[in-house]
Each structure stands twice: as structure tokens, then as C-alpha cells.
Design an enzyme around this catalytic site. Structure first.
Site, mmCIF file in Angstrom:
data_model
loop_
_atom_site.group_PDB
_atom_site.id
_atom_site.type_symbol
_atom_site.label_atom_id
_atom_site.label_comp_id
_atom_site.label_asym_id
_atom_site.label_seq_id
_atom_site.Cartn_x
_atom_site.Cartn_y
_atom_site.Cartn_z
ATOM 1 N N CYS A 200 0.820 -1.213 0.000
ATOM 2 C CA CYS A 200 0.000 0.000 0.000
ATOM 3 C C CYS A 200 0.857 1.268 0.000
ATOM 4 O O CYS A 200 1.624 1.505 0.942
ATOM 5 C CB CYS A 200 -0.929 0.005 1.206
ATOM 6 S SG CYS A 200 -1.968 1.485 1.275
ATOM 7 N N LYS B 272 -9.650 -9.694 5.219
ATOM 8 C CA LYS B 272 -9.490 -8.720 6.290
ATOM 9 C C LYS B 272 -9.980 -9.290 7.623
ATOM 10 O O LYS B 272 -11.090 -9.805 7.708
ATOM 11 C CB LYS B 272 -10.266 -7.449 5.960
ATOM 12 C CG LYS B 272 -9.804 -6.775 4.679
ATOM 13 C CD LYS B 272 -10.725 -5.652 4.269
ATOM 14 C CE LYS B 272 -10.312 -5.076 2.924
ATOM 15 N NZ LYS B 272 -11.248 -4.051 2.425
ATOM 16 N N VAL C 71 -6.344 0.399 4.622
ATOM 17 C CA VAL C 71 -5.144 0.776 5.367
ATOM 18 C C VAL C 71 -4.594 2.051 4.731
ATOM 19 O O VAL C 71 -4.873 2.323 3.557
ATOM 20 C CB VAL C 71 -4.085 -0.355 5.335
ATOM 21 C CG1 VAL C 71 -4.570 -1.538 6.129
ATOM 22 C CG2 VAL C 71 -3.721 -0.759 3.911
ATOM 23 N N SER D 2 -4.651 8.300 5.168
ATOM 24 C CA SER D 2 -3.212 8.548 5.292
ATOM 25 C C SER D 2 -2.871 10.007 5.575
ATOM 26 O O SER D 2 -1.991 10.298 6.399
ATOM 27 C CB SER D 2 -2.487 8.079 4.025
ATOM 28 O OG SER D 2 -2.930 8.805 2.887
#
Length: 225
Positions: A12, A39, A52, A70
Site C-alpha cells: 500500500c 481482512k 489501510v 493517510s
């Protein structure tokens, strides 16, 4: 200092942003990699979007708070942790940096289309989209080597994972997306040497990314054949 756990996936790019910010600040944290194809229930309970990264912050009273997205996580790290400043102090310049971080997210969207394209037409469309966006970034860059000149910032943390894709892509084919962007090439080179950037992924990252391309029958692999 609050205890930090970063819920992650090895490929990611958004996770990498948070890892880079944490490393730049010199903050200890626990990284927990999960399988996004399966998950865990505990993850779905703390991640409303099922994505994520998630940063789990344990407060002094023992309560855990889960932060998602993020850019939100990077802002929290900047605002709460000591170390080098990763955002400009001037509100206008800081807002400009936040905008370019969002532009980085738009590039990641095009990169997803590029790496998962299975036919030539879709591939070329996304290649041109990436090249056009890189041209916009080139025009915004100054003397470098980083987005804000000599000072590493959260914008660089957002773009370093973008450039990392091309470490593998360049081995497969010439995408010609950096041909007319000398400042961007210099920025890419400087970021590749940054310890925080280098340590943001595991040693098996290139093999995992290649396996991802194989799994999606990527047109890019046909060009490398």
C-alpha cells in the site's frame, strides 16, 4: 508519549506515507501487516472504510483511538510528534502542500489503472494521464531537490511511494513519463536515497509488486516479454 500501532499492507503506497513520516520524526511504532484479501474482523471494526493505513493510538488512560486516511494520520504525526517539521508554518503554503498531497493521491489512482490495465488502449490512456500529471508537478517544483527545496516535507512523503513503483516499471518497459521532467527526475533520485523512504517497505516489495502485476494479467508485462 502515546503508543502507536500502524495497521498496514506491504504494497500500500498510502501506508508508506505514514511510515515515512514516522521515520522522519524518529517515532517508535509497531507495524502490523494484514491481508486485504481476507481482512480480519478486528480490523473491520476499527476501519470504517476497510482500508489501510490505520494508526491506533493508545492514550494515557489506556483507551485506543483508531485514525484512518493517510493524510489525516500524517497530519496527526506532524502535530503531535517532536522532530523535524514536515509542514510549512505559513498557513497558505501549508494549504498548498496539502493540495499537492491530494494531487499525489490522484496520480496513485491513475497508477492503479496503469498497472492493472490488461489491454493496450487502457494502458496507453493511463500512461498519458500519469505523464500529464507529472508535467503539472514538474511545473510546480522549484530548485529542489525536494518539493519545498532543501527541506523534506509531507508532500515528499506522498510522492516517494509513487516514484517507487517505477523502480520496477522501468525494468519492464520505457513508459516515457519522466522524459520531459528533469526536476522531477532529480526529486525522485533524492527521495530514493532517503533512509525513511528506503525503509518504508520490506525487502520483498519488488517481488510482491511483480506478483501483483502477474495476478492482474497486466499489459505492462506483455511489453516486457
Amino acid at each position: 508519549m502515546a503508543a502507536l500501532k500502524l495497521i498496514s499492507h506491504k504494497l500500500c503506497p498510502y501506508v508508506q506515507r505514514a511510515v515515512i513520516a514516522l521515520h522522519e520524526k524518529g517515532v517508535p511504532f509497531e507495524r502490523i501487516d494484514i491481508d486485504l484479501a481476507s481482512k480480519p474482523d478486528w480490523f473491520l471494526k476499527i476501519s470504517p472504510l476497510g482500508k489501510v493505513p490505520v494508526l491506533v493510538v493508545t492514550r494515557d488512560d489506556g483507551k485506543e483511538v483508531a485514525l484512518f486516511e493517510s493524510n489525516v494520520i500524517c497530519e496527526y504525526i506532524e502535530e503531535t510528534q517532536a522532530g523535524a517539521r514536515l509542514h510549512p508554518q505559513d498557513p497558505l503554503v501549508r494549504a498548498e502542500h496539502r493540495a499537492w498531497m491530494e494531487f499525489g493521491s490522484a496520480i496513485l489512482g491513475d497508477l492503479w489503472g496503469l498497472e492493472t490495465a490488461t489491454d493496450a488502449a487502457a494502458f496507453e490512456s493511463k500512461r498519458q494521464a500519469v505523464a500529464a500529471k507529472f508535467a503539472r508537478v514538474e511545473a510546480a517544483l522549484g530548485a529542489g531537490p525536494f518539493f519545498a527545496g532543501q527541506n523534506f516535507s509531507l508532500v515528499d512523503a506522498a510522492f516517494a511511494p509513487i516514484f517507487r513503483y517505477f523502480d520496477l516499471f522501468d525494468q519492464l518497459t520505457d513508459l516515457a513519463v519522466f522524459t520531459h521532467t528533469p526536476k522531477l527526475r532529480a526529486c525522485r533520485s533524492a527521495l530514493a536515497q532517503r533512509p525513511s523512504v528506503r525503509s518504508a517497505v520490506s525487502p520483498d516489495y519488488p517481488a510482491l509488486l511483480h506478483a501483483f502485476l502477474v495476478g492482474h494479467r497486466a499489459h505492462m508485462l506483455k511489453l516486457a516479454a
